[in-house]
Scaffold this active site. Structure first.
Site, PDB file in Angstrom:
ATOM      1  N   CYS A 196       0.871  -1.171   0.000  1.00 26.51           N
ATOM      2  CA  CYS A 196       0.000   0.000   0.000  1.00 26.51           C
ATOM      3  C   CYS A 196       0.911   1.224   0.000  1.00 26.51           C
ATOM      4  O   CYS A 196       2.115   1.101   0.183  1.00 26.51           O
ATOM      5  CB  CYS A 196      -0.906   0.017   1.217  1.00 26.51           C
ATOM      6  SG  CYS A 196      -2.259   1.214   1.071  1.00 26.51           S
ATOM      7  N   CYS A 201      -0.121   4.221   1.769  1.00 22.97           N
ATOM      8  CA  CYS A 201      -0.566   5.217   2.767  1.00 22.97           C
ATOM      9  C   CYS A 201       0.532   5.640   3.742  1.00 22.97           C
ATOM     10  O   CYS A 201       0.517   6.761   4.245  1.00 22.97           O
ATOM     11  CB  CYS A 201      -1.806   4.736   3.505  1.00 22.97           C
ATOM     12  SG  CYS A 201      -1.603   3.163   4.346  1.00 22.97           S
ATOM     13  N   CYS A 244      -4.192   6.010   0.313  1.00 18.63           N
ATOM     14  CA  CYS A 244      -3.677   4.738  -0.191  1.00 18.63           C
ATOM     15  C   CYS A 244      -3.399   4.781  -1.690  1.00 18.63           C
ATOM     16  O   CYS A 244      -3.208   3.734  -2.322  1.00 18.63           O
ATOM     17  CB  CYS A 244      -4.652   3.611   0.123  1.00 18.63           C
ATOM     18  SG  CYS A 244      -4.987   3.436   1.876  1.00 18.63           S
ATOM     19  N   LYS A 257     -12.108  -5.336   2.048  1.00 20.62           N
ATOM     20  CA  LYS A 257     -11.555  -4.476   3.089  1.00 20.62           C
ATOM     21  C   LYS A 257     -12.506  -3.312   3.283  1.00 20.62           C
ATOM     22  O   LYS A 257     -12.759  -2.539   2.359  1.00 20.62           O
ATOM     23  CB  LYS A 257     -10.169  -3.970   2.689  1.00 20.62           C
ATOM     24  CG  LYS A 257      -9.573  -3.007   3.719  1.00 20.62           C
ATOM     25  CD  LYS A 257      -8.147  -2.643   3.376  1.00 20.62           C
ATOM     26  CE  LYS A 257      -7.609  -1.611   4.341  1.00 20.62           C
ATOM     27  NZ  LYS A 257      -6.222  -1.258   4.050  1.00 20.62           N
ATOM     28  N   ARG A 274      -3.267   3.268  12.507  1.00 20.35           N
ATOM     29  CA  ARG A 274      -2.846   4.510  11.836  1.00 20.35           C
ATOM     30  C   ARG A 274      -1.771   5.202  12.666  1.00 20.35           C
ATOM     31  O   ARG A 274      -0.891   5.852  12.132  1.00 20.35           O
ATOM     32  CB  ARG A 274      -4.051   5.423  11.634  1.00 20.35           C
ATOM     33  CG  ARG A 274      -5.175   4.708  10.872  1.00 20.35           C
ATOM     34  CD  ARG A 274      -5.481   5.336   9.558  1.00 20.35           C
ATOM     35  NE  ARG A 274      -6.376   4.479   8.791  1.00 20.35           N
ATOM     36  CZ  ARG A 274      -7.655   4.747   8.537  1.00 20.35           C
ATOM     37  NH1 ARG A 274      -8.187   5.881   8.986  1.00 20.35           N
ATOM     38  NH2 ARG A 274      -8.386   3.926   7.826  1.00 20.35           N
ATOM     39  N   ARG A 281     -11.052   7.433   3.745  1.00 24.45           N
ATOM     40  CA  ARG A 281     -10.835   6.380   2.759  1.00 24.45           C
ATOM     41  C   ARG A 281     -12.153   5.822   2.187  1.00 24.45           C
ATOM     42  O   ARG A 281     -12.169   4.759   1.580  1.00 24.45           O
ATOM     43  CB  ARG A 281     -10.046   5.238   3.385  1.00 24.45           C
ATOM     44  CG  ARG A 281      -8.715   5.634   4.020  1.00 24.45           C
ATOM     45  CD  ARG A 281      -7.761   4.457   4.020  1.00 24.45           C
ATOM     46  NE  ARG A 281      -6.673   4.520   4.964  1.00 24.45           N
ATOM     47  CZ  ARG A 281      -5.666   5.380   4.917  1.00 24.45           C
ATOM     48  NH1 ARG A 281      -5.625   6.330   3.992  1.00 24.45           N
ATOM     49  NH2 ARG A 281      -4.693   5.324   5.815  1.00 24.45           N
ATOM     50  N   GLU A 291     -16.276  -8.188  -4.884  1.00 20.56           N
ATOM     51  CA  GLU A 291     -14.850  -7.862  -4.704  1.00 20.56           C
ATOM     52  C   GLU A 291     -13.996  -9.134  -4.701  1.00 20.56           C
ATOM     53  O   GLU A 291     -12.934  -9.192  -5.318  1.00 20.56           O
ATOM     54  CB  GLU A 291     -14.639  -7.114  -3.381  1.00 20.56           C
ATOM     55  CG  GLU A 291     -14.979  -5.625  -3.423  1.00 20.56           C
ATOM     56  CD  GLU A 291     -13.840  -4.796  -4.025  1.00 20.56           C
ATOM     57  OE1 GLU A 291     -12.851  -5.382  -4.512  1.00 20.56           O
ATOM     58  OE2 GLU A 291     -13.946  -3.554  -4.006  1.00 20.56           O
ATOM     59  N   LYS A 297     -11.488  -8.098   6.065  1.00 17.24           N
ATOM     60  CA  LYS A 297     -10.923  -7.197   7.073  1.00 17.24           C
ATOM     61  C   LYS A 297     -11.879  -6.055   7.339  1.00 17.24           C
ATOM     62  O   LYS A 297     -12.363  -5.444   6.379  1.00 17.24           O
ATOM     63  CB  LYS A 297      -9.604  -6.664   6.525  1.00 17.24           C
ATOM     64  CG  LYS A 297      -8.935  -5.660   7.414  1.00 17.24           C
ATOM     65  CD  LYS A 297      -7.724  -5.120   6.741  1.00 17.24           C
ATOM     66  CE  LYS A 297      -7.163  -4.007   7.590  1.00 17.24           C
ATOM     67  NZ  LYS A 297      -6.161  -3.250   6.929  1.00 17.24           N
ATOM     68  N   SER A 325      -6.235  -3.895  14.357  1.00 12.43           N
ATOM     69  CA  SER A 325      -5.703  -3.181  15.512  1.00 12.43           C
ATOM     70  C   SER A 325      -6.761  -2.799  16.537  1.00 12.43           C
ATOM     71  O   SER A 325      -6.576  -2.992  17.737  1.00 12.43           O
ATOM     72  CB  SER A 325      -4.945  -1.939  15.049  1.00 12.43           C
ATOM     73  OG  SER A 325      -5.794  -1.088  14.300  1.00 12.43           O
ATOM     74  N   TYR A 341      -2.539  -9.687  16.039  1.00 13.53           N
ATOM     75  CA  TYR A 341      -1.529  -9.175  16.968  1.00 13.53           C
ATOM     76  C   TYR A 341      -1.458 -10.063  18.212  1.00 13.53           C
ATOM     77  O   TYR A 341      -0.548  -9.938  19.015  1.00 13.53           O
ATOM     78  CB  TYR A 341      -1.859  -7.725  17.349  1.00 13.53           C
ATOM     79  CG  TYR A 341      -1.965  -6.838  16.120  1.00 13.53           C
ATOM     80  CD1 TYR A 341      -0.826  -6.354  15.494  1.00 13.53           C
ATOM     81  CD2 TYR A 341      -3.212  -6.524  15.556  1.00 13.53           C
ATOM     82  CE1 TYR A 341      -0.922  -5.571  14.343  1.00 13.53           C
ATOM     83  CE2 TYR A 341      -3.316  -5.746  14.415  1.00 13.53           C
ATOM     84  CZ  TYR A 341      -2.169  -5.284  13.822  1.00 13.53           C
ATOM     85  OH  TYR A 341      -2.259  -4.528  12.675  1.00 13.53           O
TER      86      TYR A 341
HETATM   87  C1  PBG Z   1      -2.898  -0.024   4.809  1.00 15.88           C
HETATM   88  C2  PBG Z   1      -3.430  -0.877   5.891  1.00 15.88           C
HETATM   89  C3  PBG Z   1      -4.250  -0.540   6.984  1.00 15.88           C
HETATM   90  C4  PBG Z   1      -4.352  -1.704   7.764  1.00 15.88           C
HETATM   91  C5  PBG Z   1      -3.648  -2.708   7.110  1.00 15.88           C
HETATM   92  N1  PBG Z   1      -3.097  -2.193   5.958  1.00 15.88           N
HETATM   93  C6  PBG Z   1      -4.837   0.747   7.400  1.00 15.88           C
HETATM   94  C7  PBG Z   1      -5.877   1.402   6.639  1.00 15.88           C
HETATM   95  O1  PBG Z   1      -6.381   0.907   5.621  1.00 15.88           O
HETATM   96  O2  PBG Z   1      -6.222   2.516   7.035  1.00 15.88           O
HETATM   97  C8  PBG Z   1      -5.088  -1.841   9.064  1.00 15.88           C
HETATM   98  C9  PBG Z   1      -4.557  -2.877   9.991  1.00 15.88           C
HETATM   99  C10 PBG Z   1      -5.064  -2.807  11.378  1.00 15.88           C
HETATM  100  O3  PBG Z   1      -5.877  -1.957  11.759  1.00 15.88           O
HETATM  101  O4  PBG Z   1      -4.608  -3.651  12.167  1.00 15.88           O
HETATM  102  N2  PBG Z   1      -3.793   0.475   3.909  1.00 15.88           N
END
Ligand code: PBG
Length: 320
Positions: free
Chosen positions: A116, A118, A126, A191, A201, A213, A229, A244, A270, A309
């Site tokens: 990515c 970002c 992104c 996603k 972030r 986004r 998708e 995700k 996260s 995690y």
């Molecule tokens: C990059 C990306 C993100 C995450 C994984 N790859 C952040 C986003 O899309 O803003 C999130 C992972 C997480 O929250 O653990 N684009």
């Protein structure tokens, strides 16, 4: 009459009739690499998770290896940001160096890289901006170059997460053209535009400076669109499809499993991690039990793989 409680009487019989199991082979551990030397820095919104400088990465890998965790998902953090994300595809960039280091010292570790931009754009989106909007097709080139540089560094698999249309196709094409036919693609297929990414972030320093986004990530209200998708990513050459976040999207994971035969990965993101951590810290939730219950639910929904995690904790729990 059938009595349901007969098969719940003792731990032994409960284990015998259990339908779904967590297995350490299912776990993928996310790792953050940052610039600098001698740094192991805790991510404040994600207690127990760290950003490592290259020279400290080894100790983390040693720990993962000892636990028998065999896959990592790498994220790079950089201080070299620009509008075109040029650091993302620097062959000597941080992620590229981290991949080389890991594959040299730990050749059995399955190394997946997040693809990515970002963390590499100064605006935090992104993709590449054009008239205040993310330009899908110009971004494809950058994503393809980035994936190729990761593959050249030795990555086993790339994971495009930008949610640009045709990103899997663009990456598959360049990998095939440049003699990387065996490098796999784990596609962030469904996603969602989710507030559960908040702590990440901070971890990856990747928050958008303007806007959000929502024009490229999926609307949380939609499920049929997720199947479209996934079908598109499979058609474009994805080897693994990912959903995700995970917990609030178990129906999407179930849909992936029912509709496709590709391996399905769930990303336990996260915010899902931090929410459990925070409640456990306050003594409001039993961390171990809630983690096992949540991750088992992802398996029950149909996930083959779980990016989490909690991976290291789970291995410990499974031993006891
Ligand atoms: C990059 C990306 C993100 C995450 C994984 N790859 C952040 C986003 O899309 O803003 C999130 C992972 C997480 O929250 O653990 N684009």
């Amino acid at each position: 009459m059938y009595r349901h409680r007969r098969l719940r009487r003792t731990p032994a019989i409960r284990r015998m009739v259990r339908e779904n199991h967590l297995n350490r082979n299912d776990l993928i551990y996310p790792l953050f690499v940052r610039p600098g030397k001698e740094i192991k820095e805790e991510i404040s919104a994600m207690p127990g998770q760290y950003r490592y400088s290259l020279d400290r990465l080894d100790e983390e890998l040693e720990g993962l290896h000892a636990l028998g965790i065999s896959a990592v998902l790498l994220f790079g953090i950089t201080d070299k940001k620009d509008p075109a994300a040029s650091e993302a595809y620097n062959d000597n960039g941080l992620v590229q160096q981290a991949v080389q280091l890991i594959k040299t010292k730990w050749p059995d570790m399955w190394v997946i890289t997040d693809v990515c931009v970002c963390s590499y754009t100064d605006h935090g989106h992104c993709g590449i901006l054009h008239n205040q909007d993310v330009d899908n097709d110009r971004t494809l080139e950058i994503l393809a170059k980035t994936a190729l540089s990761h593959a050249k560094a030795g990555a086993d698999m790339v994971a495009p997460s930008a949610m640009m249309d045709f990103q899997v196709e663009a990456i598959r094409e360049i990998l095939d053209e440049e003699n990387n036919k065996d490098i796999g693609i784990m596609a962030y297929a469904a996603k969602y535009y989710s507030s559960f990414y908040g702590p990440f972030r901070e971890a990856a320093d990747s928050a958008p400076q303007i806007g959000n986004r929502a024009t490229y990530q999926m609307d949380a209200a939609n499920s049929r669109e997720a199947l479209m998708e996934m079908a598109a990513d499979i058609e474009e050459g994805a080897d693994i499809i990912m959903v995700k976040p995970a917990l609030a999207y178990l129906d999407i994971i179930a849909g992936a499993r029912q509709n496709f035969d590709h391996p399905v990965a769930a990303y336990n993101v996260s915010g899902e991690y931090s929410a459990i951590k925070a409640a456990a810290e306050k003594g409001w939730l039993d961390e171990k039990q809630v983690v096992l219950e949540s991750l088992t639910a992802m398996k029950r929904a149909g996930a083959d793989l779980i990016i989490t995690y909690f991976a290291k904790d789970v291995v410990g729990y499974l031993k006891t």
